[in-house]
Write a protein that holds these residues in place. Structure first.
Motif, PDB file in Angstrom:
ATOM      1  N   LEU A  87      -1.736  -0.140  13.267  1.00 19.47           N
ATOM      2  CA  LEU A  87      -1.983  -1.479  12.374  1.00 19.47           C
ATOM      3  C   LEU A  87      -2.417  -2.949  13.044  1.00 19.47           C
ATOM      4  CD1 LEU A  87      -1.375  -2.177   9.198  1.00 19.47           C
ATOM      5  CD2 LEU A  87       0.927  -2.493   9.937  1.00 19.47           C
TER       6      LEU A  87
ATOM      7  N   GLY B  37      -0.008  -6.010   1.574  1.00 20.79           N
ATOM      8  CA  GLY B  37       0.699  -5.427   2.908  1.00 20.79           C
ATOM      9  C   GLY B  37       1.191  -3.911   2.617  1.00 20.79           C
ATOM     10  N   ILE B  38       1.935  -3.866   3.968  1.00 17.69           N
ATOM     11  CA  ILE B  38       2.477  -2.269   3.762  1.00 17.69           C
ATOM     12  C   ILE B  38       3.882  -2.423   4.188  1.00 17.69           C
ATOM     13  CG2 ILE B  38       2.000  -2.137   6.452  1.00 17.69           C
ATOM     14  CD1 ILE B  38       1.371   0.912   5.810  1.00 17.69           C
TER      15      ILE B  38
ATOM     16  N   HIS C 259      -3.762   3.864   4.280  1.00 25.11           N
ATOM     17  CA  HIS C 259      -3.441   2.241   4.231  1.00 25.11           C
ATOM     18  C   HIS C 259      -4.701   1.591   4.623  1.00 25.11           C
ATOM     19  CE1 HIS C 259      -2.137  -1.530   5.250  1.00 25.11           C
ATOM     20  NE2 HIS C 259      -2.597  -1.397   6.146  1.00 25.11           N
TER      21      HIS C 259
ATOM     22  N   THR D 128       0.799  -1.370  -0.153  1.00 26.32           N
ATOM     23  CA  THR D 128       0.029   0.130  -0.054  1.00 26.32           C
ATOM     24  C   THR D 128       0.700   1.293   0.124  1.00 26.32           C
ATOM     25  OG1 THR D 128      -0.216  -0.149   2.426  1.00 26.32           O
ATOM     26  CG2 THR D 128      -2.077  -1.076   1.304  1.00 26.32           C
TER      27      THR D 128
ATOM     28  N   ILE E 251      -3.872  -7.835   7.243  1.00 24.76           N
ATOM     29  CA  ILE E 251      -2.860  -7.705   6.047  1.00 24.76           C
ATOM     30  C   ILE E 251      -2.213  -8.979   5.949  1.00 24.76           C
ATOM     31  CG2 ILE E 251      -2.601  -5.029   6.180  1.00 24.76           C
ATOM     32  CD1 ILE E 251       0.254  -5.711   7.829  1.00 24.76           C
ATOM     33  N   ASP E 252      -1.966  -9.165   4.573  1.00 25.81           N
ATOM     34  CA  ASP E 252      -1.157 -10.426   4.217  1.00 25.81           C
ATOM     35  C   ASP E 252       0.295 -10.591   4.478  1.00 25.81           C
ATOM     36  OD1 ASP E 252      -3.855 -11.012   3.452  1.00 25.81           O
ATOM     37  OD2 ASP E 252      -3.350 -10.161   1.522  1.00 25.81           O
TER      38      ASP E 252
ATOM     39  N   MET F 247      -6.921  -0.811   2.028  1.00 22.61           N
ATOM     40  CA  MET F 247      -7.311  -2.339   2.453  1.00 22.61           C
ATOM     41  C   MET F 247      -8.608  -2.529   2.012  1.00 22.61           C
ATOM     42  SD  MET F 247      -4.409  -3.899   3.278  1.00 22.61           S
ATOM     43  CE  MET F 247      -5.459  -5.310   3.616  1.00 22.61           C
TER      44      MET F 247
END
Ligand code: PNW
Length: 450
Positions: A255, A219-220, A202, A164, A286-287, A206
């Protein structure tokens, strides 16, 4: 003499760049200006007022670059999207030429059997959005989420891995508090607001992504800092804790925990412009977590320094190009800490790691070939890859490593004076010359490297 890094068969080795730093073509095919074009014009802001208008010209040379990456054995290329190339003037109209470029880039990667890792925001915000307040404004988060939505629609079938945002810490502290990066603002209120709005962006991205049903992991990327204390005194340790709260936890706690750190909200009394539902958006699963790592800080308490932490003299060798301490073990400490924050199961990727060295282009007397014998960079990469294998052995779910950078490029305030590439760029001719470090990584990827 190096040791061959023992890495699992499915461990990803890739290489990374960012749009503004490599693309060039600053005024071509409908691209409009970004905040770095503007910042470069501010007297004294950037070395010799250099900008990214030509850079490594990857916009015209992506085929050559991808071919070289593939010849070396890379399976992943991490690049970023230029916001004003896709949405000129930061508006809502999509520039078909901009989309075409990134589709072509992805197609070329796939044609070579490689995968595309796309960073949505790596700092090149359209000038017009900055004129409306940039990250100090909540609306910017929604504008970036709109760009993301466009990219998911237009590139969703091509991208294999999404990031992201790159390095919220640099965007906010360097851009809005210290004023040393674009947009060059020094304002505590705007800085605090920018932290929340980057986090929110972010979360909004998502949310858009999960609506699409796309399956590529997203992801970030953060450049987290977990400084080491200069002494074992509680005060020096506290200085490190404070530094970590400001540099890392204002991003990782929203997060992973859906809240801001107590030190920042209670002790420092910072008030983030949080609205209902924001923290749930930001803390969506997130992944993977991306980590950029270059060097570990060593700090001690100071009554007068910014946030009560100051740097101490160092003993480690420093990189010859940019004078950053070489601290591979700091990467292990950071991975252990980040893995705990992320809950111990989330895949982690190192999305940047590398060194700026004082590279010299030489001609081999025997063969007449141009070469760069960048021994220090090879050692740097080897030592950090050895830490990766140690992290994997310790059970940290580290799944891959992207070296920064594929090619020498525009190093922000340093212009073209700092070379991070494993491939040398002759900026006069745009000739690409693989450095010895590129051949080292080729050997590692072939299963050797010792
Ligand atoms: C990162 N600092 O930037 C970026 O993600 C890359 O674009 C950049 O080229 C790379 O690291 C090397 O610098 C940083 O001053 C820029 O602390 C500056 C700082 C940190 C990271």
């Amino acid at each position: 003499m190096f040791f061959k890094p023992e890495l699992p068969d499915d461990f990803i080795l890739g290489t990374a760049t960012a749009s503004y730093q490599v693309e060039g073509a600053g005024k071509e095919d409908g691209r409009t200006s970004c905040i770095w074009d503007d910042f470069a014009k501010v007297p004294g802001a950037v070395y010799n007022a250099q900008d990214g208008s030509v850079a490594a010209d990857q916009y015209h040379r992506y085929k050559e670059d991808i071919s070289l990456m593939s010849d070396l054995g890379f399976k992943y290329y991490r690049f970023s999207v230029s916001w004003p190339r896709v949405l000129p003037n930061g508006g809502t109209d999509v520039n078909p030429k901009g989309i075409e470029y990134y589709r072509n880039l992805c197609r070329e990667l796939h044609a070579k059997g490689m995968k595309a890792c796309c960073t949505i925001y790596h700092w090149d915000m359209p000038s017009e959005i900055q004129a409306q307040g940039g990250w100090a404004e909540r609306s910017t988060a929604y504008k970036l989420a709109y760009l993301a939505k466009v990219l998911f629609k237009e590139l969703g079938d091509q991208v294999d891995m999404w990031i992201t945002i790159n390095e919220a810490m640099c965007i906010t502290i360097l851009g809005y508090y210290l004023g040393v990066h674009a947009p060059g603002i020094k304002d505590k209120d705007q800085y605090i607001r920018s932290i929340h709005h980057v986090n929110l962006a972010h979360g909004l991205i998502m949310q858009e992504y999960r609506k699409t049903g796309l399956k590529a992991p997203i992801g970030i990327t953060h450049n987290l800092e977990t400084p080491r204390s200069a002494t074992s005194s509680p005060k020096d340790r506290l200085a490190c804790d404070h530094h970590r709260a400001i540099r890392s936890e204002v991003y990782t706690m929203p997060l992973f925990k859906g809240q801001y750190p107590d030190y920042v909200t209670k002790e420092l009394g910072w008030v983030f412009p949080v609205e209902d539902g924001d923290m749930n958006l930001i803390s969506q699963p997130i992944d993977f977590l991306g980590i950029n790592y270059y060097s570990e800080h060593v700090l001690r308490w100071s009554d007068t320094a910014l946030f009560n932490a100051e740097a101490v003299p160092r003993w480690e060798e420093h990189t010859s190009g940019i004078n950053w301490a070489i601290t591979p073990h700091g990467l292990l400490r950071l991975l252990e800490w980040a893995n705990t924050c992320a809950g111990g199961k989330l895949p982690i990727y190192i999305t940047e790691n590398g060194a700026a060295c004082d590279d010299r282009l030489v001609t081999d007397p025997a063969t007449g070939e141009k070469r760069v014998h960048d021994t220090q960079r090879i050692r740097y990469l080897a030592d950090h890859l050895a830490i990766c294998s140690q992290a994997v052995r310790e059970g940290i779910p580290l799944k891959g490593y992207f070296c920064w950078s594929f090619i020498d490029n525009y190093e922000w305030t340093h212009g073209y004076t700092k070379r991070f590439g494993i491939v040398y760029c002759d900026y006069d001719t745009q000739e690409r010359i693989p450095k010895d470090s590129a051949y080292y990584l080729r050997d590692v990827m072939a299963g050797y490297g010792d």
